[in-house]
Design an enzyme around this catalytic site. Structure first.
Site, PDB file in Angstrom:
ATOM      1  N   ASP A 216       0.771  -1.090  -0.135  1.00  0.00           N
ATOM      2  CA  ASP A 216       0.014  -0.008  -0.042  1.00  0.00           C
ATOM      3  C   ASP A 216       0.808   1.205   0.015  1.00  0.00           C
ATOM      4  O   ASP A 216       2.112   1.088   0.712  1.00  0.00           O
ATOM      5  CB  ASP A 216      -0.913  -0.079   1.212  1.00  0.00           C
ATOM      6  CG  ASP A 216      -2.092   0.996   1.113  1.00  0.00           C
ATOM      7  OD1 ASP A 216      -2.168   1.720   0.013  1.00  0.00           O
ATOM      8  OD2 ASP A 216      -3.055   0.822   2.006  1.00  0.00           O
TER       9      ASP A 216
HETATM   10  C1  BGC Z   1      -4.783   3.460  -0.054  1.00  0.00           C
HETATM   11  C2  BGC Z   1      -4.976   2.493  -1.213  1.00  0.00           C
HETATM   12  C3  BGC Z   1      -4.850   3.123  -2.358  1.00  0.00           C
HETATM   13  C4  BGC Z   1      -3.432   3.940  -2.396  1.00  0.00           C
HETATM   14  C5  BGC Z   1      -3.098   4.607  -3.321  1.00  0.00           C
HETATM   15  C6  BGC Z   1      -3.896   4.284  -0.104  1.00  0.00           C
HETATM   16  O1  BGC Z   1      -3.900   5.221   0.903  1.00  0.00           O
HETATM   17  O2  BGC Z   1      -5.066   2.716   1.266  1.00  0.00           O
HETATM   18  O3  BGC Z   1      -6.194   1.636  -1.021  1.00  0.00           O
HETATM   19  O4  BGC Z   1      -4.730   2.082  -3.564  1.00  0.00           O
HETATM   20  O5  BGC Z   1      -3.341   4.781  -1.276  1.00  0.00           O
HETATM   21  O6  BGC Z   1      -3.958   5.711  -3.610  1.00  0.00           O
END
Ligand code: BGC
Length: 726
Positions: free
Chosen positions: A215
């Site tokens: 993530d």
């Molecule tokens: C979120 C993800 C997301 C990623 C990219 C993170 O803060 O938890 O779900 O895909 O950011 O935006």
């Protein structure tokens, strides 16, 4: 390839790009999950190019229709190709452990089978277009409070049967190209650097063939992460981390082959992506129509006394509440899409109805305080119309923040009260990404429509359902409790001191409500239709693959409609603790008015299995299984019993430190132990004539031997163990 290039390939080169190094070009990953959010402005990370905003998972999950999810995946794949995106970051498949979860709108359900079945089709649809999915957030990312540091403390059986189960299903059935590890820790270990999670379970047990991406910002220590099985740290660039990875290899702190394996996976992902790269356009109009169909199918009719709905031709309407004009259609955060267009319910209802439609906003969206002039205006319109439709809901839900209570804003509750007092034919339409408390105000209205957050075509979809163009068939994918403190997660959320204890264990959502026989407002699986269905007797057959259930379902009303036929299992007298009802299969069937469909449901042995902590493996218990087939978790219509053979050769091991009760639970162990006790001694007389051994049941055999007069010498115990396992 140079070591430095290898290291660089395992991190991004920018926010949404992998690194180009050696002969490996870069690809683009972007959010997800209910639309393609391709960042359009350098200044604003959340602003995206226009794309179809499909219904968020809270609504698509309520369709209980895998076929629709597949079509949504395909459409998303087409949009990704058109925008030159190779990996779409979704679907989000964490369980809705608590109704307060800030990202519940992005997740499907409180049940792992429903989640897994729907997400599998989404991934298949997307990947059929040559675009990779990113199953997220692996794993146990069920709250936003302290999401980047909290440790979700979950026992292994609960992990396996609930929180990992949907991931396992999607991985084994659809092989997503990537899986995104979560921010949080699980039992003390960061998901991003947990070899048990990322390698042992994901790859060795489930056979995952794709790439593990972090993530965004989840990685604490790049070297530990690569070593644990993380292939790509995002976002980038992370020059310091790359240098650390390269030095760790140089200094033999990280095996070279571990880095090479990660590089190979990046290479493989890039190759797959580029093989399919094609920037053809997509049909925005057709996608809007699909978004509308899915949205309409995700709406759940919760209450419809006196058939207030569907609206009748010629009825004058008072449309009340700002959300009718200014729709809430998605949540905040990384999944926020810039829609290609936006339907509002007021315009759509006005277009659908020939009779007069008048509107009053009823409340302000920037304040929860009731506004007397706005309320009075709405009540007056309601009193002067045949039917009043009140649009209320939550004004704000976003990634990054959990909610603190379940209630609607006060001004919305007040609007419902004033309108329903003015007009007995009041319909409440809810817009919310996670459940809200509906009691006690729902008693004052005859009709209640749960319209969730429906994406860009939600306004038309609501009009479709209210007008009867679409016969509602959405079902709750999560329980609506009477009050927050009833919820199984209540006492153990959101945790403290860096830990949240999943104290309700296996009893997540409806499993917990059912186990404690608690009343709820609306149960899991529930939803009404404008027609009615009756169920004939079900039959069930155990096969080597699982259990086949057949049930005739008749549409007894005068409209065609969809029924979601649900099968819940119970194992009476199980050897392990189980929830009283667990969803194991469902079918979404369109049944013409007056017709009967023979509905077939299949429950695989994998889905019947429970995680046995003593054997550290999945076990199908040999038992007579009860399947309640019905229209919700609390509406069984027909019950069928079936003998299911157990997993071959499974047996709990008997050791010297196993207790008397454990020995007695095993047929071989029991007869050996009874034989050993069939001698006269002060201890055997304590055990009682027919040997219920109650008094002794909790004693390990080897400690029983230390009691004076025990027939169990260390030698006898050793012999018993040998005979029992021989
Ligand atoms: C979120 C993800 C997301 C990623 C990219 C993170 O803060 O938890 O779900 O895909 O950011 O935006």
């Amino acid at each position: 390839m140079e070591l430095s290039d290898q290291a660089a390939l395992t991190s991004g080169s920018a926010f949404w790009k992998t690194t180009a190094a050696g002969d490996v070009p870069a690809i683009t990953l972007t959010d997800g999950p209910h639309g393609v959010r391709l960042q359009s402005s350098a200044a604003d990370m959340l602003a995206g190019r226009p794309a179809t905003c499909f219904p968020p998972a809270v609504a698509s999950g309520s369709t209980w229709d895998p076929e629709l999810l597949r079509r949504m995946g395909e459409a998303l794949g087409d949009e990704c190709r058109a925008m030159d995106v190779q990996v779409l970051l979704g679907p989000g498949i964490n369980l809705k452990r608590t109704p307060l979860g800030g990202r519940n709108f992005e997740y499907f359900s409180e049940d792992p089978i429903l989640t897994g079945v729907l997400a599998t089709e989404w991934v298949r649809g997307l990947q059929s277009r040559g675009v990779g999915a990113s199953l997220k957030h692996f794993a146990v990312n069920s709250q936003e409070t302290d999401r980047m540091t909290i440790s979700a403390d979950v026992d292994e059986r609960t992990l396996r049967e609930l929180y990992l189960r949907a991931f396992q299903r999607v991985v084994t059935q659809a092989q997503p190209w990537t899986i995104m590890c979560a921010y949080n820790k699980i039992n003390g270990a960061y998901a991003s650097q947990d070899p048990w999670l990322l390698t042992e379970v994901l790859r060795d047990e489930w056979g995952f063939e794709g790439l593990v991406v972090s993530d965004w910002g989840a990685v604490v220590d790049r070297v530990l992460a690569v070593d644990a099985g993380l292939d790509l740290a995002m976002p980038g660039p992370d020059d310091t981390g790359d240098l650390e990875v390269a030095s760790a290899v140089r200094e033999n702190r990280l095996p070279a082959e571990v880095l090479e394996r990660a590089v190979a996976r990046v290479r493989d992902l890039v190759a797959k992506s580029l093989r399919n790269k094609q920037t053809d356009g997509y049909d925005a109009e057709a996608h809007h129509t699909l978004a509308r169909d899915i949205a309409a199918r995700g709406i759940v009719l919760l209450k419809n006394d006196d058939d207030v709905l569907p609206l009748r031709a010629g009825q004058s309407l008072a449309v009340l509440g700002e959300f009718a004009r200014t729709p809430r259609y998605q949540g905040g955060g990384s999944s926020q899409i810039t829609p290609t267009r936006l339907d509002d319910a007021l315009t759509s209802l006005t277009a659908t109805t020939a009779a007069p439609v008048r509107f009053a906003p009823g409340y302000r969206t920037d304040s929860a305080t009731p506004d007397e002039p706005l309320l009075a205006e709405a009540a007056a319109l309601a009193a002067d119309s045949d039917v009043a439709v009140v649009f209320v809901g939550l004004t704000h839900e976003t990634e990054g923040a959990d909610r603190t209570h379940l209630d609607l804003p006060l001004s919305h509750i007040e609007l419902i009260a004033r309108v329903s007092a003015a007009n007995p034919r009041t319909v409440v339409v809810l817009s919310n990404g996670a459940v809200v408390r509906t009691s006690p105000w729902d008693a004052s209205v005859p009709a209640l429509v749960e319209a969730w957050l429906l994406g860009q075509a939600g306004g038309s979809a609501i009009a479709d359902v209210l007008s009867g163009r679409v016969n509602p068939s959405g079902r709750l994918a999560e329980t609506i409790p009477l009050k927050l403190s009833d919820h199984p997660s209540y006492l153990d959320f959101p945790g403290e001191g860096g830990h949240v204890r999943y104290g309700e264990g296996l009893h997540v959502g409806y499993r917990g409500f059912d186990a404690r026989e608690q009343p709820v407002s609306y149960p899991f699986g529930f939803g009404l239709s404008y027609t009615t269905f009756s169920y004939g007797p079900a039959t069930a057959l155990a096969t080597p693959e699982g259990v086949e259930i057949t049930v005739p379902v008749t549409n007894t009303g005068s409209r065609d409609g969809r029924e979601v036929v649900q099968a819940y299992v119970r194992v009476p007298d199980s050897r392990v603790r189980r929830a009283p009802r667990e969803l194991k299969a469902f079918a979404n069937v369109l049944i013409p008015a007056g017709s009967t469909s023979t509905v077939k449901l299949f429950v695989s042995r994998e889905d019947l299995a429970y995680w046995d902590t003593r054997l550290a493996g999945w076990v199908v218990e040999e038992a007579r299984y009860t399947f309640a087939i019905g229209a919700s978790s609390r509406d069984p219509r027909t019950t069928v019993f079936v003998e299911v053979p157990g997993s071959p050769g499974w047996r709990w091991p008997l050791t010297a430190s196993s207790t008397v009760a454990e020995w007695l639970a095993d047929p071989t162990g029991a007869s050996l132990l009874r034989e050993a006790f069939a001698v006269d001694s002060p201890l055997t007389s304590m055990a009682g004539d027919d040997g219920p051994f109650e008094l002794l049941s909790g004693m390990p055999l080897n400690r029983l031997g230390t009691f004076p007069g025990s027939p169990l010498t260390p030698e006898t115990v050793a012999k018993l163990v040998e005979q029992a396992n021989g």
